[in-house]
Design a protein around this motif. Structure first.
Motif, PDB file in Angstrom:
ATOM      1  N   SER A  96       0.874  -1.295   0.272  1.00 49.30           N
ATOM      2  CA  SER A  96       0.081   0.043   0.050  1.00 49.30           C
ATOM      3  C   SER A  96       0.694   1.251  -0.046  1.00 49.30           C
ATOM      4  CB  SER A  96      -1.174   0.142   1.182  1.00 49.30           C
ATOM      5  OG  SER A  96      -1.587  -0.610   0.727  1.00 49.30           O
ATOM      6  N   SER A  97       0.393   1.796  -0.576  1.00 51.48           N
ATOM      7  CA  SER A  97       0.783   3.392  -0.477  1.00 51.48           C
ATOM      8  C   SER A  97       0.624   4.031   0.366  1.00 51.48           C
ATOM      9  CB  SER A  97       0.596   4.095  -1.889  1.00 51.48           C
ATOM     10  OG  SER A  97      -1.030   4.866  -2.195  1.00 51.48           O
ATOM     11  N   ARG A  98       1.270   5.465   1.032  1.00 49.59           N
ATOM     12  CA  ARG A  98       0.945   5.822   1.966  1.00 49.59           C
ATOM     13  C   ARG A  98      -0.418   6.922   1.875  1.00 49.59           C
ATOM     14  NH1 ARG A  98       1.170   5.892   6.969  1.00 49.59           N
ATOM     15  NH2 ARG A  98       3.854   5.471   6.370  1.00 49.59           N
ATOM     16  N   GLU A  99      -0.583   7.440   0.460  1.00 50.34           N
ATOM     17  CA  GLU A  99      -1.991   7.633   0.879  1.00 50.34           C
ATOM     18  C   GLU A  99      -3.040   6.577   0.741  1.00 50.34           C
ATOM     19  OE1 GLU A  99      -0.122   7.730  -2.131  1.00 50.34           O
ATOM     20  OE2 GLU A  99       1.527   9.449  -1.229  1.00 50.34           O
ATOM     21  N   ASN A 100      -3.036   5.251   0.508  1.00 52.01           N
ATOM     22  CA  ASN A 100      -4.246   4.478   0.494  1.00 52.01           C
ATOM     23  C   ASN A 100      -4.319   4.177   2.011  1.00 52.01           C
ATOM     24  OD1 ASN A 100      -4.825   4.076  -2.190  1.00 52.01           O
ATOM     25  ND2 ASN A 100      -3.216   2.340  -2.027  1.00 52.01           N
ATOM     26  N   ASN A 159      -3.394   6.472   4.083  1.00 50.34           N
ATOM     27  CA  ASN A 159      -3.957   7.423   5.637  1.00 50.34           C
ATOM     28  C   ASN A 159      -5.898   7.325   4.759  1.00 50.34           C
ATOM     29  OD1 ASN A 159      -1.970   8.160   6.234  1.00 50.34           O
ATOM     30  ND2 ASN A 159      -1.424   9.437   4.556  1.00 50.34           N
ATOM     31  N   ARG A 160      -6.229   6.849   3.186  1.00 54.58           N
ATOM     32  CA  ARG A 160      -7.405   6.746   2.774  1.00 54.58           C
ATOM     33  C   ARG A 160      -8.160   5.880   3.830  1.00 54.58           C
ATOM     34  NH1 ARG A 160      -6.317   7.386  -2.648  1.00 54.58           N
ATOM     35  NH2 ARG A 160      -5.291   5.968  -1.858  1.00 54.58           N
ATOM     36  N   ARG A 161      -7.824   4.836   4.584  1.00 56.84           N
ATOM     37  CA  ARG A 161      -8.147   3.785   4.936  1.00 56.84           C
ATOM     38  C   ARG A 161      -7.519   4.580   6.743  1.00 56.84           C
ATOM     39  NH1 ARG A 161      -4.781  -0.565   3.115  1.00 56.84           N
ATOM     40  NH2 ARG A 161      -3.710  -0.610   5.236  1.00 56.84           N
ATOM     41  N   GLU A 168       5.820  -1.073   1.986  1.00 57.70           N
ATOM     42  CA  GLU A 168       5.970  -0.219   0.852  1.00 57.70           C
ATOM     43  C   GLU A 168       5.774  -1.131  -0.716  1.00 57.70           C
ATOM     44  OE1 GLU A 168       8.995   3.101  -0.234  1.00 57.70           O
ATOM     45  OE2 GLU A 168       7.852   3.352   2.532  1.00 57.70           O
TER      46      GLU A 168
END
Length: 113
Positions: free
Chosen positions: A9-13, A15-17, A34
């Protein structure tokens, strides 16, 4: 049954979770890496075998895990500490190790460059 998803997962994904979880939307259990390379570095073949032995087995000593795997205690000890540092295994108040899941789902996709 309590299942954990190991994935990339990317950092963005992530954060969304996290934001959805703050909104009381169940996200399930995830352990994210990562990159596929990092996942395979942390969960090598012998460490994967350790997770298989510990899945659904409850808390145990490192010596017991080594006995079940028919491996040297020192080698298993080293693998346990890598998995503890990665947040995959946990230690109980009594100092036992535990993989608190009954099942593992691995989720990532390999795409053409």
């Amino acid at each position: 049954m309590c299942t954990v998803t190991l994935g990339i997962s990317s950092r963005e994904n992530i954060n969304r979770r996290l934001l959805r979880a703050f909104e009381d939307e169940s996200q399930g259990a995830f352990i994210s890496f990562e990159s596929p390379e990092l996942l395979f570095k942390v969960i090598s073949g012998k460490r994967w075998d350790l997770l298989k032995v510990m899945t659904g087995a409850g808390p145990m000593t490192i010596r017991e895990a080594a006995r079940r795997m028919k491996r040297d205690v020192k080698a298993v000890h080293a693998d346990v500490h890598v998995l503890l540092n990665a947040g995959i295994l946990q230690k109980t108040d009594k100092g036992l190790i535990v993989f608190p899941f009954d099942a593992v789902h691995v989720d990532f996709m390999l795409k053409a460059a």
